[in-house]
Scaffold this active site. Sequence first.
Site, PDB file in Angstrom:
ATOM      1  N   ASN A 103      42.980  35.400  46.860  1.00 38.49           N
ATOM      2  CA  ASN A 103      44.025  35.832  46.280  1.00 38.49           C
ATOM      3  C   ASN A 103      44.742  35.569  44.841  1.00 38.49           C
ATOM      4  O   ASN A 103      43.755  34.934  44.218  1.00 38.49           O
ATOM      5  CB  ASN A 103      45.148  35.058  47.234  1.00 38.49           C
ATOM      6  CG  ASN A 103      45.566  35.636  48.302  1.00 38.49           C
ATOM      7  OD1 ASN A 103      44.778  36.705  48.707  1.00 38.49           O
ATOM      8  ND2 ASN A 103      45.752  34.901  49.390  1.00 38.49           N
ATOM      9  N   HIS A 158      38.478  36.550  42.471  1.00 37.65           N
ATOM     10  CA  HIS A 158      38.627  38.358  42.447  1.00 37.65           C
ATOM     11  C   HIS A 158      40.550  37.570  41.392  1.00 37.65           C
ATOM     12  O   HIS A 158      41.199  38.542  40.947  1.00 37.65           O
ATOM     13  CB  HIS A 158      40.277  39.004  43.064  1.00 37.65           C
ATOM     14  CG  HIS A 158      39.170  39.287  44.583  1.00 37.65           C
ATOM     15  ND1 HIS A 158      39.869  39.624  45.395  1.00 37.65           N
ATOM     16  CD2 HIS A 158      37.978  39.456  44.731  1.00 37.65           C
ATOM     17  CE1 HIS A 158      38.435  40.345  46.376  1.00 37.65           C
ATOM     18  NE2 HIS A 158      37.529  40.172  46.312  1.00 37.65           N
ATOM     19  N   CYS A 183      42.091  40.432  26.759  1.00 37.96           N
ATOM     20  CA  CYS A 183      42.263  41.215  25.790  1.00 37.96           C
ATOM     21  C   CYS A 183      40.924  41.652  25.436  1.00 37.96           C
ATOM     22  O   CYS A 183      39.647  41.859  26.053  1.00 37.96           O
ATOM     23  CB  CYS A 183      41.962  40.835  24.408  1.00 37.96           C
ATOM     24  SG  CYS A 183      41.897  41.379  23.265  1.00 37.96           S
ATOM     25  N   CYS A 198      39.574  41.529  21.049  1.00 37.84           N
ATOM     26  CA  CYS A 198      38.705  40.310  21.004  1.00 37.84           C
ATOM     27  C   CYS A 198      38.112  39.326  22.542  1.00 37.84           C
ATOM     28  O   CYS A 198      37.226  38.326  22.064  1.00 37.84           O
ATOM     29  CB  CYS A 198      39.535  39.748  19.652  1.00 37.84           C
ATOM     30  SG  CYS A 198      41.024  39.022  21.088  1.00 37.84           S
ATOM     31  N   CYS A 231      48.003  41.729  22.794  1.00 41.20           N
ATOM     32  CA  CYS A 231      46.973  40.374  22.581  1.00 41.20           C
ATOM     33  C   CYS A 231      47.172  39.348  21.353  1.00 41.20           C
ATOM     34  O   CYS A 231      47.824  39.901  20.103  1.00 41.20           O
ATOM     35  CB  CYS A 231      45.257  40.328  22.149  1.00 41.20           C
ATOM     36  SG  CYS A 231      44.937  38.850  21.980  1.00 41.20           S
ATOM     37  N   GLU A 266      45.563  39.253  64.050  1.00 45.83           N
ATOM     38  CA  GLU A 266      45.002  40.549  64.323  1.00 45.83           C
ATOM     39  C   GLU A 266      43.175  39.688  64.226  1.00 45.83           C
ATOM     40  O   GLU A 266      43.377  39.052  64.008  1.00 45.83           O
ATOM     41  CB  GLU A 266      44.609  40.909  63.600  1.00 45.83           C
ATOM     42  CG  GLU A 266      46.561  41.509  62.735  1.00 45.83           C
ATOM     43  CD  GLU A 266      46.885  42.849  63.738  1.00 45.83           C
ATOM     44  OE1 GLU A 266      46.652  43.446  64.226  1.00 45.83           O
ATOM     45  OE2 GLU A 266      48.519  42.998  64.343  1.00 45.83           O
TER      46      GLU A 266
END
Length: 233
Positions: A87, A104, A112, A115, A133, A201
């Site tokens: 998450n 992740h 940026c 840079c 940025c 599930e």
Amino acid sequence: MRIAFFTGAGISAESGIPTFRGKGGLWEKFKVEELATPEGFFRDPERVWRWYDMRRKAISEAQPNKAHRLIALIEREYRDVWVITQNVDMLHQRAGSEKVLELHGNIWRVRCLGCGAVYYEFRTPLPEYPPKCRECGGMLRPDVVWFGEPLPVDVLQKSWEIARSSDIFVVIGTSALVYPAAQLPYVAKEYGAKVVEINPESTPVSSVADVVLRKKASEGMEEFYSMLKAQAF
Ligand code: OAD
């Protein structure tokens, strides 16, 4: 005793944040190739940023739920406790977890493209799309992992190390379909961990799990916490 929690979107469902797959999931309504790939971003950065900012807003209004809080409590009580999460919502940290590995990325971080600066940007809505940025004025992207991109190497290595050395490996709220993250429960099992799954599930992990709790994350975590206290492992 080392305990690891491997979490996915399902742990945040009770906080009101939609999952990706299944009924009502984000990938039912939105196109993954448009919104979660580098190609989609470079085709239309504004569209991608609007979508991310919509999710940032929703996440900013959400609160960690009982499952996040119980994990943080277990870390305070048992010390050698790790969260490996897919998450990007930071709800584990907001609940008080300290050892959190984000496979992740993080939706509150920006990177940026000019840079390379990486920093937290908590404003939502953002002042413009795409945002610029603060260091060099270059175009920012969300510091998350998109499909087709590699996972951050340091986080991946640490996650593998934790999976190999865990005594209990608890898999919560993930469809366990997205690799390489989905490999981790099998690594943990291979190296001797007791694998616990909490998910309403069935998933591919169910067949290798030692304990399956077919429950929502909060109820499943309550049961897991009782088992831990009763030294059931
Ligand atoms: P998915 O949306 O694929 O799966 C969510 C899982 O949560 C399913 O197995 C549900 O059964 C379960 N679930 C739903 N409600 C639950 C609840 N209240 N308590 C417990 N479980 C519940 O989400 P992930 O497995 O996290 O990647 O998806 C993996 C990756 O695919 C994400 O990190 C994201 C996504 O595309 C990237 O963006 C790279």
